[in-house]
Scaffold this motif. Structure first.
Motif, mmCIF file in Angstrom:
data_model
loop_
_atom_site.group_PDB
_atom_site.id
_atom_site.type_symbol
_atom_site.label_atom_id
_atom_site.label_comp_id
_atom_site.label_asym_id
_atom_site.label_seq_id
_atom_site.Cartn_x
_atom_site.Cartn_y
_atom_site.Cartn_z
ATOM 1 N N ASN A 137 1.019 -1.378 -0.010
ATOM 2 C CA ASN A 137 0.143 0.136 0.084
ATOM 3 C C ASN A 137 1.042 1.399 0.186
ATOM 4 O OD1 ASN A 137 -2.505 -1.430 0.056
ATOM 5 N ND2 ASN A 137 -2.225 -1.659 2.466
ATOM 6 N N ASP A 138 1.252 1.643 -1.248
ATOM 7 C CA ASP A 138 2.102 2.690 -1.396
ATOM 8 C C ASP A 138 1.666 4.078 -0.993
ATOM 9 O OD1 ASP A 138 4.438 1.161 -2.284
ATOM 10 O OD2 ASP A 138 3.331 1.125 -4.231
ATOM 11 N N ASN A 139 2.169 4.809 -0.071
ATOM 12 C CA ASN A 139 1.829 6.358 0.345
ATOM 13 C C ASN A 139 2.313 7.164 -0.790
ATOM 14 O OD1 ASN A 139 4.409 6.973 0.663
ATOM 15 N ND2 ASN A 139 4.203 6.363 2.876
ATOM 16 N N TRP A 140 2.076 8.477 -0.517
ATOM 17 C CA TRP A 140 2.228 9.484 -1.709
ATOM 18 C C TRP A 140 3.674 9.651 -1.758
ATOM 19 C CZ3 TRP A 140 5.470 13.605 -0.119
ATOM 20 C CH2 TRP A 140 5.641 13.877 1.331
ATOM 21 N N PHE A 141 4.622 9.590 -0.798
ATOM 22 C CA PHE A 141 5.798 9.520 -0.980
ATOM 23 C C PHE A 141 6.388 8.524 -1.844
ATOM 24 C CE2 PHE A 141 10.260 8.123 0.369
ATOM 25 C CZ PHE A 141 10.947 9.182 0.209
ATOM 26 N N ASP A 142 6.117 7.385 -1.455
ATOM 27 C CA ASP A 142 6.406 5.869 -2.263
ATOM 28 C C ASP A 142 6.058 6.213 -3.754
ATOM 29 O OD1 ASP A 142 7.056 4.897 0.197
ATOM 30 O OD2 ASP A 142 4.917 3.863 0.360
ATOM 31 N N HIS A 143 4.827 6.560 -4.101
ATOM 32 C CA HIS A 143 4.579 6.955 -5.489
ATOM 33 C C HIS A 143 5.331 7.952 -6.024
ATOM 34 C CE1 HIS A 143 1.126 4.601 -5.960
ATOM 35 N NE2 HIS A 143 0.458 5.036 -4.560
ATOM 36 N N ILE A 144 5.725 8.980 -5.576
ATOM 37 C CA ILE A 144 6.713 9.897 -6.209
ATOM 38 C C ILE A 144 8.008 9.399 -6.195
ATOM 39 C CG2 ILE A 144 8.067 12.336 -5.538
ATOM 40 C CD1 ILE A 144 5.408 13.083 -4.085
ATOM 41 N N ALA A 145 8.670 8.769 -5.379
ATOM 42 C CA ALA A 145 9.813 7.879 -5.655
ATOM 43 C C ALA A 145 10.050 6.830 -6.600
ATOM 44 C CB ALA A 145 10.615 7.432 -4.087
ATOM 45 N N ILE A 146 8.864 6.069 -6.886
ATOM 46 C CA ILE A 146 8.855 5.055 -7.576
ATOM 47 C C ILE A 146 8.575 5.592 -8.995
ATOM 48 C CG2 ILE A 146 7.220 3.198 -8.530
ATOM 49 C CD1 ILE A 146 6.344 2.506 -5.696
ATOM 50 N N GLY A 182 2.851 3.419 -11.247
ATOM 51 C CA GLY A 182 3.342 2.673 -9.960
ATOM 52 C C GLY A 182 4.465 1.924 -10.230
ATOM 53 N N TYR A 183 4.591 0.859 -9.325
ATOM 54 C CA TYR A 183 5.663 0.077 -9.181
ATOM 55 C C TYR A 183 5.911 -0.893 -10.463
ATOM 56 C CZ TYR A 183 9.713 -2.452 -6.808
ATOM 57 O OH TYR A 183 10.738 -2.867 -6.374
ATOM 58 N N THR A 206 20.861 10.082 -12.506
ATOM 59 C CA THR A 206 19.947 11.085 -12.750
ATOM 60 C C THR A 206 18.817 11.187 -11.621
ATOM 61 O OG1 THR A 206 20.063 10.443 -15.143
ATOM 62 C CG2 THR A 206 18.026 11.639 -14.552
ATOM 63 N N ALA A 207 18.532 10.083 -11.023
ATOM 64 C CA ALA A 207 17.740 9.970 -9.967
ATOM 65 C C ALA A 207 17.965 10.852 -8.615
ATOM 66 C CB ALA A 207 17.174 8.855 -9.483
ATOM 67 N N ILE A 240 14.765 3.495 6.318
ATOM 68 C CA ILE A 240 13.821 4.536 6.409
ATOM 69 C C ILE A 240 13.173 5.144 5.279
ATOM 70 C CG2 ILE A 240 13.284 7.008 7.376
ATOM 71 C CD1 ILE A 240 15.257 6.515 9.496
ATOM 72 N N PHE A 241 14.138 5.360 4.215
ATOM 73 C CA PHE A 241 13.897 6.097 2.793
ATOM 74 C C PHE A 241 13.543 4.921 1.433
ATOM 75 C CE2 PHE A 241 15.368 9.375 5.351
ATOM 76 C CZ PHE A 241 14.205 10.254 5.366
ATOM 77 N N PHE A 242 13.943 3.573 1.696
ATOM 78 C CA PHE A 242 13.761 3.077 0.688
ATOM 79 C C PHE A 242 12.907 1.560 0.562
ATOM 80 C CE2 PHE A 242 17.619 5.519 -0.323
ATOM 81 C CZ PHE A 242 17.522 5.716 -1.575
ATOM 82 N N PRO A 243 12.249 1.491 1.616
ATOM 83 C CA PRO A 243 11.375 0.291 1.759
ATOM 84 C C PRO A 243 10.294 0.085 0.605
ATOM 85 C CG PRO A 243 11.341 1.074 4.000
ATOM 86 C CD PRO A 243 11.918 2.304 2.932
ATOM 87 N N TRP A 244 10.060 1.197 -0.129
ATOM 88 C CA TRP A 244 9.155 1.480 -1.498
ATOM 89 C C TRP A 244 9.986 0.551 -2.535
ATOM 90 C CZ3 TRP A 244 11.568 3.640 -5.652
ATOM 91 C CH2 TRP A 244 12.608 4.319 -5.448
ATOM 92 N N LEU A 245 11.192 0.565 -2.563
ATOM 93 C CA LEU A 245 11.849 -0.058 -3.657
ATOM 94 C C LEU A 245 12.161 -1.667 -3.423
ATOM 95 C CD1 LEU A 245 13.477 0.064 -6.292
ATOM 96 C CD2 LEU A 245 15.410 1.042 -4.991
ATOM 97 N N VAL A 246 12.580 -1.799 -2.102
ATOM 98 C CA VAL A 246 12.958 -3.303 -1.679
ATOM 99 C C VAL A 246 12.281 -3.983 -0.756
ATOM 100 C CG1 VAL A 246 15.341 -2.578 -2.070
ATOM 101 C CG2 VAL A 246 14.807 -2.362 0.206
ATOM 102 N N GLY A 247 11.403 -3.287 -0.238
ATOM 103 C CA GLY A 247 10.360 -3.875 0.700
ATOM 104 C C GLY A 247 10.613 -3.798 2.185
ATOM 105 N N PRO A 248 10.059 -4.224 3.219
ATOM 106 C CA PRO A 248 10.386 -3.803 4.576
ATOM 107 C C PRO A 248 11.837 -4.594 4.724
ATOM 108 C CG PRO A 248 8.277 -5.209 4.478
ATOM 109 C CD PRO A 248 8.769 -4.935 2.817
#
Length: 263
Positions: free
Chosen positions: A65-74, A93-94, A123-124, A153-161
């Motif tokens: 369940n990605d939040n707004w920050f996750d969506h921006i980063a993805i 999304g992902y 680039t990112a 803290i900042f990369f669970p959106w990419l690699v998971g918990p």
């Protein structure tokens, strides 16, 4: 055998009924168990009871369940990958990141794949930011532990918990390891080759060159976990166990279920 029930105003006689054995096939316990046990095949794909990477398994996929920050980063990273490879997709999304990664994996050789991902990461993360961090945080216990904590803290959106764990570094205990419980990228791509060529190798190169700290990423293809060890130099691809593993049998990217999918 008869049972008599006294009722008003009449007496009703009910005869106990025993069904003839001819109507009911003999069933032993094994037959009942076989009926109650779920089928071991789904859509024609046989599943195994083992968790080995070299067997056909259909695990339950993790739901995020990605939040707004996750969506921006993805979306930011997905766009960077697409721009570096000049390959576009209409996903969001992902899934957009996964589709972009698959396109790179199918279209280029392993060396080019790694170069494109490093370019996307550059680039990112703008170079002034990386340059500032590299000069302000030279290799030390503090920087290694800082990078490990920052990642969780900042990369669970990419690699998971993930969580910080302890290891021994030059004779001392440090909390410099990130333990990824189940890698989101590996689970989404289901390909060992994409893990090593589009995540492990380019990430190791980018982090060392951009931030001045070596890192060894150790994927576990059995349970899809991973350890990111900050401060540890990774082995060469020739000696790295990750490059000696066959791919998953459910890999649908190159359909090469041996080390050729990786190398």
């Amino acid at each position: 055998m008869e049972t008599t029930i006294f009722s008003t105003p009449a007496t009703i006689r009910i005869t106990s009924f025993v069904p003839p054995t001819a109507r009911w096939p003999k069933c032993n316990r094994l037959t009942v168990v076989s009926v109650l046990t779920p089928s071991t095949s789904t859509n024609g794909l046989k599943t195994e009871t083992t968790s080995s990477y070299n067997t056909v398994t259909i695990p339950i996929k993790t739901v995020y369940n990605d939040n707004w920050f996750d969506h921006i980063a993805i979306n930011h990273l997905s766009k960077a990958v697409q721009d570096s490879a000049e390959l576009r997709n209409e996903e969001s999304g992902y899934e957009s990141l996964v589709v972009a990664a698959r396109a790179v994996f199918r279209s280029f050789d392993p060396i080019k794949q790694r170069q494109l991902v490093v370019k996307a990461l550059q680039t990112a993360i703008p170079w002034p930011v990386a340059f500032l961090i590299k000069n302000m945080m030279p290799p030390s216990k503090f920087s290694r532990e800082y990078f490990a904590t920052f990642t969780t803290i900042f990369f669970p959106w990419l690699v998971g918990p993930c969580e910080v764990t302890e290891s021994e570094f030059e004779g001392h205990k440090e909390k410099n390891v990130v333990h990824v419980k189940k890698c989101r990228f590996l689970e989404s791509t289901n390909c060992a080759g994409m893990c090593t060529n589009l995540c492990k190798m380019p990430s190791q190169e980018f982090i060392k060159n951009s931030f001045g700290i070596p890192i060894n990423m150790v994927p576990n293809f059995d349970d899809m976990s991973c350890e990111m060890i900050f401060g540890q130099e990774p082995p060469s691809p020739q000696d790295d166990p990750a490059f000696k593993q066959p791919c998953y049998k459910l890999c649908d990217v190159k359909n090469k279920h041996d080390t050729r999918c990786i190398s």
